[in-house]
Design a protein around this motif. Structure first.
Motif, mmCIF file in Angstrom:
data_model
loop_
_atom_site.group_PDB
_atom_site.id
_atom_site.type_symbol
_atom_site.label_atom_id
_atom_site.label_comp_id
_atom_site.label_asym_id
_atom_site.label_seq_id
_atom_site.Cartn_x
_atom_site.Cartn_y
_atom_site.Cartn_z
ATOM 1 N N GLN A 36 -1.936 21.083 -6.513
ATOM 2 C CA GLN A 36 -0.890 20.121 -6.178
ATOM 3 C C GLN A 36 -1.599 19.064 -5.344
ATOM 4 O OE1 GLN A 36 2.959 20.138 -3.401
ATOM 5 N NE2 GLN A 36 3.183 21.581 -5.094
ATOM 6 N N ILE A 37 -1.555 17.821 -5.798
ATOM 7 C CA ILE A 37 -2.449 16.809 -5.249
ATOM 8 C C ILE A 37 -1.718 15.810 -4.353
ATOM 9 C CG2 ILE A 37 -2.241 15.205 -7.214
ATOM 10 C CD1 ILE A 37 -5.404 14.969 -6.967
ATOM 11 N N ALA A 38 -2.325 15.493 -3.233
ATOM 12 C CA ALA A 38 -1.758 14.493 -2.322
ATOM 13 C C ALA A 38 -1.846 13.109 -2.948
ATOM 14 C CB ALA A 38 -2.511 14.510 -0.994
ATOM 15 N N CYS A 39 -0.780 12.342 -2.809
ATOM 16 C CA CYS A 39 -0.756 10.989 -3.370
ATOM 17 C C CYS A 39 -1.866 10.105 -2.800
ATOM 18 C CB CYS A 39 0.587 10.325 -3.077
ATOM 19 S SG CYS A 39 1.905 10.818 -4.175
ATOM 20 N N GLY A 40 -2.162 10.299 -1.510
ATOM 21 C CA GLY A 40 -3.208 9.483 -0.910
ATOM 22 C C GLY A 40 -2.761 8.659 0.264
ATOM 23 N N ASP A 41 -1.621 9.021 0.862
ATOM 24 C CA ASP A 41 -1.198 8.315 2.059
ATOM 25 C C ASP A 41 -2.233 8.532 3.163
ATOM 26 O OD1 ASP A 41 0.216 8.056 4.726
ATOM 27 O OD2 ASP A 41 1.742 7.317 3.359
ATOM 28 N N PRO A 42 -2.682 7.488 3.841
ATOM 29 C CA PRO A 42 -3.713 7.655 4.871
ATOM 30 C C PRO A 42 -3.345 8.666 5.949
ATOM 31 C CG PRO A 42 -3.402 5.344 4.371
ATOM 32 C CD PRO A 42 -2.325 6.082 3.636
ATOM 33 N N HIS A 43 -2.052 8.786 6.257
ATOM 34 C CA HIS A 43 -1.638 9.751 7.278
ATOM 35 C C HIS A 43 -1.754 11.178 6.754
ATOM 36 C CE1 HIS A 43 0.744 11.736 10.403
ATOM 37 N NE2 HIS A 43 1.449 12.297 9.436
ATOM 38 N N HIS A 44 -1.451 11.360 5.486
ATOM 39 C CA HIS A 44 -1.330 12.706 4.941
ATOM 40 C C HIS A 44 -2.646 13.202 4.363
ATOM 41 C CE1 HIS A 44 0.353 15.662 1.857
ATOM 42 N NE2 HIS A 44 0.708 16.153 3.021
ATOM 43 N N ALA A 45 -3.305 12.402 3.581
ATOM 44 C CA ALA A 45 -4.567 12.781 2.948
ATOM 45 C C ALA A 45 -5.071 11.568 2.170
ATOM 46 C CB ALA A 45 -4.351 13.951 1.993
ATOM 47 N N SER A 46 -6.136 10.971 2.642
ATOM 48 C CA SER A 46 -6.650 9.765 1.998
ATOM 49 C C SER A 46 -7.735 10.130 0.989
ATOM 50 C CB SER A 46 -7.204 8.791 3.041
ATOM 51 O OG SER A 46 -8.259 9.390 3.764
ATOM 52 N N TRP A 47 -7.959 9.235 0.051
ATOM 53 C CA TRP A 47 -8.962 9.433 -0.993
ATOM 54 C C TRP A 47 -9.968 8.294 -0.955
ATOM 55 C CZ3 TRP A 47 -8.991 13.972 -3.464
ATOM 56 C CH2 TRP A 47 -7.810 14.707 -3.510
ATOM 57 N N ALA A 48 -11.251 8.643 -0.976
ATOM 58 C CA ALA A 48 -12.303 7.627 -0.966
ATOM 59 C C ALA A 48 -12.212 6.734 -2.201
ATOM 60 C CB ALA A 48 -13.675 8.294 -0.901
ATOM 61 N N GLU A 49 -11.654 7.275 -3.291
ATOM 62 C CA GLU A 49 -11.546 6.499 -4.530
ATOM 63 C C GLU A 49 -10.478 5.412 -4.459
ATOM 64 O OE1 GLU A 49 -13.181 10.536 -5.665
ATOM 65 O OE2 GLU A 49 -11.556 9.799 -4.388
ATOM 66 N N GLY A 50 -9.589 5.487 -3.470
ATOM 67 C CA GLY A 50 -8.542 4.472 -3.344
ATOM 68 C C GLY A 50 -7.670 4.407 -4.582
ATOM 69 N N ASP A 51 -7.470 3.199 -5.096
ATOM 70 C CA ASP A 51 -6.619 3.010 -6.265
ATOM 71 C C ASP A 51 -7.210 3.626 -7.532
ATOM 72 O OD1 ASP A 51 -4.770 1.682 -4.733
ATOM 73 O OD2 ASP A 51 -5.467 -0.331 -5.295
ATOM 74 N N ALA A 52 -8.494 3.961 -7.487
ATOM 75 C CA ALA A 52 -9.139 4.582 -8.653
ATOM 76 C C ALA A 52 -8.969 6.098 -8.663
ATOM 77 C CB ALA A 52 -10.625 4.232 -8.682
ATOM 78 N N MET A 53 -8.309 6.658 -7.630
ATOM 79 C CA MET A 53 -8.163 8.112 -7.553
ATOM 80 C C MET A 53 -7.453 8.717 -8.758
ATOM 81 S SD MET A 53 -6.004 10.862 -6.912
ATOM 82 C CE MET A 53 -4.636 10.556 -5.818
ATOM 83 N N PRO A 54 -6.323 8.166 -9.241
ATOM 84 C CA PRO A 54 -5.653 8.804 -10.371
ATOM 85 C C PRO A 54 -6.548 8.957 -11.600
ATOM 86 C CG PRO A 54 -4.182 7.249 -9.325
ATOM 87 C CD PRO A 54 -5.531 7.043 -8.699
ATOM 88 N N ALA A 55 -7.303 7.913 -11.924
ATOM 89 C CA ALA A 55 -8.192 7.995 -13.087
ATOM 90 C C ALA A 55 -9.272 9.045 -12.862
ATOM 91 C CB ALA A 55 -8.825 6.635 -13.368
ATOM 92 N N ALA A 56 -9.809 9.095 -11.636
ATOM 93 C CA ALA A 56 -10.838 10.086 -11.326
ATOM 94 C C ALA A 56 -10.276 11.504 -11.410
ATOM 95 C CB ALA A 56 -11.406 9.830 -9.931
ATOM 96 N N ALA A 57 -9.045 11.693 -10.920
ATOM 97 C CA ALA A 57 -8.423 13.014 -10.958
ATOM 98 C C ALA A 57 -8.137 13.452 -12.381
ATOM 99 C CB ALA A 57 -7.147 13.012 -10.123
ATOM 100 N N ARG A 58 -7.664 12.518 -13.203
ATOM 101 C CA ARG A 58 -7.368 12.872 -14.597
ATOM 102 C C ARG A 58 -8.631 13.254 -15.355
ATOM 103 N NH1 ARG A 58 -4.516 8.040 -14.651
ATOM 104 N NH2 ARG A 58 -5.943 7.272 -16.242
ATOM 105 N N ALA A 59 -9.746 12.671 -14.960
ATOM 106 C CA ALA A 59 -10.998 12.923 -15.678
ATOM 107 C C ALA A 59 -11.780 14.122 -15.131
ATOM 108 C CB ALA A 59 -11.884 11.670 -15.614
ATOM 109 N N ALA A 60 -11.289 14.719 -14.038
ATOM 110 C CA ALA A 60 -12.087 15.716 -13.316
ATOM 111 C C ALA A 60 -12.108 17.098 -13.963
ATOM 112 C CB ALA A 60 -11.584 15.838 -11.879
#
Length: 279
Positions: A36-60
Motif C-alpha cells: 500500500q503506497i504513500a501518495c507522496g505528501d511531504p509530511h507523510h512520506a515523500s518520494w525522491a522521484e517527485g512527479d515521476a514516482m507513479p511511472a517508476a512505481a508502475r514499472a518496478a
C-alpha cells in the motif's frame, strides 16, 4: 495481474523509504510483492522521484493494493493534537485539504489504482452541532472520488465502530468504505476489534495489520508493538477476516522505531502472518 486474496503486503511509509528502488529492494528482501503506497505528501512520506514516482512505481515490478494520503499539519504527538489537526476535522483547513485530496485522486489514477485510504478525522457524534458540516465535507470527498472513479477507505480507530457505521449509513455513498486497522482501536482506546468486525464487514475494503496495547493512562496513546505480541489477537483477526469473506491484501503497518527496527519487526510480521494463514 490481480492481487491474490489475503496476500501479505506492507505499507510503504512503514519502511521509511525515500525512493522506489529502495522500496523494491525491501520488498524483495521480505519476499513479498504487495504494497500500500504513500501518495507522496511531504509530511507523510515523500518520494525522491517527485512527479515521476507513479511511472517508476508502475514499472518496478511490485503490486500496489491502494494509495494512502496524509495531510500536512497532522500532529500525532498525542490523541488530543491529532483530534485538532487530523483529516477534515478542523473547518479552517478543510478547503486546502479538499484541494490536496483532489491532487491525491489524480496521483491514485496515475498509479493505476482505484483505491485511496485516509483518516477522515474525528467524526462528530450524532446530534453534535458540528456533525452536519463535517458530513457535508465527506459528501464532497465522495463526489470528487466518484468523478475520478476512485473508492475512498476511511481508516478506523479515531471513532467507535458504531459511529463509523452510522456515518457511512447516513452518507449513503457507495464509494466510501473502510480501511480496518485493529490496532488503532486499541491505540485510541476505543472498541475491541473482533467484536466490531461484523458491524463494519460489509464495507471493509482494505486492512492494516499492526498490533498494540491499550493505554494505561486515560487520554494518552496506547503502545504499538510487533505483530502477535499485543492485544489485538492477530491470529483471531485473520481467521475472522477469512470468515467474513474478506479478499483484499493484508498490509503490515509499523510506525515505531528506526528504519532498521521497523524492517526487523515487519520481517517478523511477514513470518507471523504466514503462520496464521497456514493454520
Amino acid at each position: 495481474m490481480p492481487i491474490p486474496p489475503l496476500a501479505i503486503g506492507v505499507c510503504s511509509w512503514s519502511l521509511q523509504v525515500t525512493n522506489v528502488p529502495e522500496l523494491k529492494g525491501f520488498l524483495d528482501k521480505l519476499g513479498i510483492k504487495v504494497v500500500q503506497i504513500a501518495c507522496g505528501d511531504p509530511h507523510h512520506a515523500s518520494w525522491a522521484e517527485g512527479d515521476a514516482m507513479p511511472a517508476a512505481a508502475r514499472a518496478a515490478g511490485f503490486q500496489m493494493s491502494g494509495a494512502m494520503l496524509g495531510f500536512p499539519g497532522e500532529d500525532y504527538t498525542s490523541p488530543q493534537t491529532i483530534e485538532k489537526t487530523g483529516g477534515f476535522g478542523d473547518p479552517a483547513t478543510r478547503p486546502e485539504r479538499l484541494e490536496r485530496f483532489k491532487w491525491s485522486l489524480a496521483r491514485t489514477k496515475e498509479l493505476g489504482l482505484t483505491d485511496i485510504m485516509l483518516h477522515a478525522g474525528f467524526i462528530p457524534e450524532v446530534g453534535a452541532p458540528e456533525r452536519k458540516a463535517f458530513l457535508d465535507t465527506l459528501t464532497q470527498v465522495a463526489d470528487l472520488a466518484k468523478q475520478a472513479g476512485v473508492i475512498v477507505a476511511f481508516e478506523t480507530g479515531q471513532e467507535s465502530a458504531t459511529l463509523l457505521r452510522r456515518t457511512l449509513d447516513d452518507l449513503k455513498a457507495p464509494n466510501l468504505k473502510v480501511n480496518f486497522d485493529p490496532a488503532n482501536m486499541l491505540l485510541y482506546d476505543k472498541d475491541e476489534p473482533l467484536k466490531v468486525l461484523d458491524l463494519l464487514a460489509p464495507d471493509i475494503r482494505s486492512v492494516h495489520l499492526k498490533d498494540a496495547k491499550r493505554p494505561t493512562v486515560k487520554g494518552s496513546w496506547g503502545e504499538e508493538v510487533p505483530l502477535g505480541t499485543g492485544q489485538t489477537d492477530t491470529k483471531g483477526f485473520v481467521k475472522a477476516l477469512q470468515r467474513i469473506g474478506y479478499a483484499g491484501a493484508l498490509c503490515i503497518e509499523r510506525e515505531v522505531g528506526t528504519q532498521a527496527d521497523r524492517y526487523r519487526d515487519i520481517e517478523h510480521g511477514v513470518r507471523f502472518l504466514r503462520e496464521c494463514l497456514a493454520e
